[in-house]
Design a protein around this motif. Structure first.
Motif, short mmCIF file in Angstrom:
data_model
loop_
_atom_site.label_atom_id
_atom_site.label_comp_id
_atom_site.label_asym_id
_atom_site.label_seq_id
_atom_site.Cartn_x
_atom_site.Cartn_y
_atom_site.Cartn_z
N SER A 1 46.11 25.40 -30.51
CA SER A 1 45.88 25.02 -31.90
C SER A 1 45.88 23.50 -32.07
CB SER A 1 46.95 25.64 -32.80
OG SER A 1 46.70 25.38 -34.14
N HIS B 1 54.25 28.60 -37.01
CA HIS B 1 53.15 27.66 -36.76
C HIS B 1 53.45 26.37 -37.52
CE1 HIS B 1 48.97 26.47 -35.95
NE2 HIS B 1 48.91 27.52 -35.15
N GLU C 1 47.28 29.43 -41.66
CA GLU C 1 45.99 29.99 -41.28
C GLU C 1 45.90 31.39 -41.86
OE1 GLU C 1 45.46 29.71 -37.08
OE2 GLU C 1 45.24 27.52 -37.11
N ARG D 1 41.75 29.10 -28.92
CA ARG D 1 42.70 29.31 -30.03
C ARG D 1 42.57 30.69 -30.65
NH1 ARG D 1 45.64 30.92 -32.94
NH2 ARG D 1 46.60 30.08 -34.84
N TYR D 2 41.34 31.15 -30.89
CA TYR D 2 41.15 32.35 -31.70
C TYR D 2 40.63 33.58 -30.94
CZ TYR D 2 41.73 29.16 -35.60
OH TYR D 2 42.24 28.23 -36.48
#
Length: 307
Positions: free
Chosen positions: A273, A176, A180, A258-259
């Motif tokens: 992201s 990434h 996170e 994203r999640y």
């Protein structure tokens, strides 16, 4: 931080968006331009709201805090992304990684809370217009804003305190461009069950909780608008909350992609992201300036005054 933690690994490698030097150079120019526009757009919103007496209302008080949040949210990840795009050593220290996680949680959580507060403000303005000034007092507005900041700070602090006890002794590569919490949990050689439960609870409380409050507010707003007899009145009432609704859809839609939405493609995950943490802070001031005649008029007045 307890002594002995992270004794084996002292930094992580952020793989970023691409390993190709030419693409990295193009990405640096692109994200530098986006970041500068984000800074200028949100700083302009802060200046205009601060200097223009026509915008001294609760809605613009909340909007000024949203602009400040977008500055912080973008500055948490983009400067490190730009640094790594120019650097051969794409590393970040463990402490730096934990700090980045903390500020992502803090600013992202506060933005979710603030959007729900702004939804309540729109509910009062549309459903109880005669009582708006009485209900949305200066004291209540400040309490709502500082409550959002404080609640999110405590949530981020709890998550990061548990993360500080993790040991990292194996893989140190993060696929990434930023740190996170889920990435750190997957790299840890400690028992992360407690961290996962705390992260899940805070995510549900912030994400689902604030989203439910926004949906409830807009359900009442839509119900009130539909009872307005004239089409002009309905259009005027809807226009007062259209900018906020667009900001809500952008923020929560990006966070959902994203999640929540599962994806087996890393490139797709990185795109979602970027949309969530880079594009959203850029677009928010554009939404409120392009779709709001009061803001556009205030921008013109401010520019004429200082240029």
């Amino acid at each position: 931080m307890a002594s002995g933690n992270h004794s084996t690994i002292t930094d992580f490698i952020l793989l970023g968006l691409s390993a190709d030097p030419q693409i990295q150079a193009l990405l640096f120019v692109l994200f530098l331009g986006i970041y500068l526009q984000t800074l200028m757009g949100n700083l302009l919103m802060l200046l205009v709201i601060r200097m223009d007496s026509h915008l001294l209302t609760p809605m613009y008080f909340f909007l000024s805090h949203l602009s400040f949040l977008d500055l912080c949210f973008s500055s948490t990840t983009v400067p490190k992304l730009l640094e790594n795009l120019l650097s051969h050593r794409k590393t970040i220290s463990v402490r730096g990684c934990l700090a980045q996680v903390f500020f992502l949680y803090d600013t992202g959580g506060t933005e979710g809370c603030l959007l729900s507060v702004m939804a309540y403000d729109r509910y009062v303005a549309i459903c109880h217009p005669l009582l708006y000034a009485q209900i949305m007092s200066s004291k209540l507005c400040k309490e709502l804003v500082w409550g959002s900041w404080s609640f999110s700070f405590l949530d981020a602090l709890i998550n990061i305190l548990f993360a500080m006890d993790l040991d990292f002794c194996g893989e140190r590569t993060i696929p990434h461009y930023s740190c996170e919490l889920p990435s750190l949990l997957s790299l840890s050689c400690s028992d992360v069950s407690t961290n996962f439960i705390v992260m899940l609870c805070s995510g549900l409380l912030h994400g689902i909780g604030t989203c439910v409050l926004i949906i409830f507010s807009y359900t009442l707003i839509v119900s009130t608008i539909l009872r307005i007899s004239s089409s002009t009145g309905r259009s005027k009432a809807f226009s007062t909350c259209s900018s906020h609704l667009a900001a809500v859809l952008l923020f929560y839609g990006s966070a959902f992609l994203r999640y929540i939405v599962p994806t087996s493609y890393l490139s797709l995950e990185l795109i979602f992201s970027v949309q969530y943490s880079v594009i959203t802070p850029l677009v928010n001031p554009l939404i409120y300036s392009l779709k709001n005649n009061e803001v556009k008029a205030a921008v013109r007045r401010t520019l004429r005054k200082y240029l």
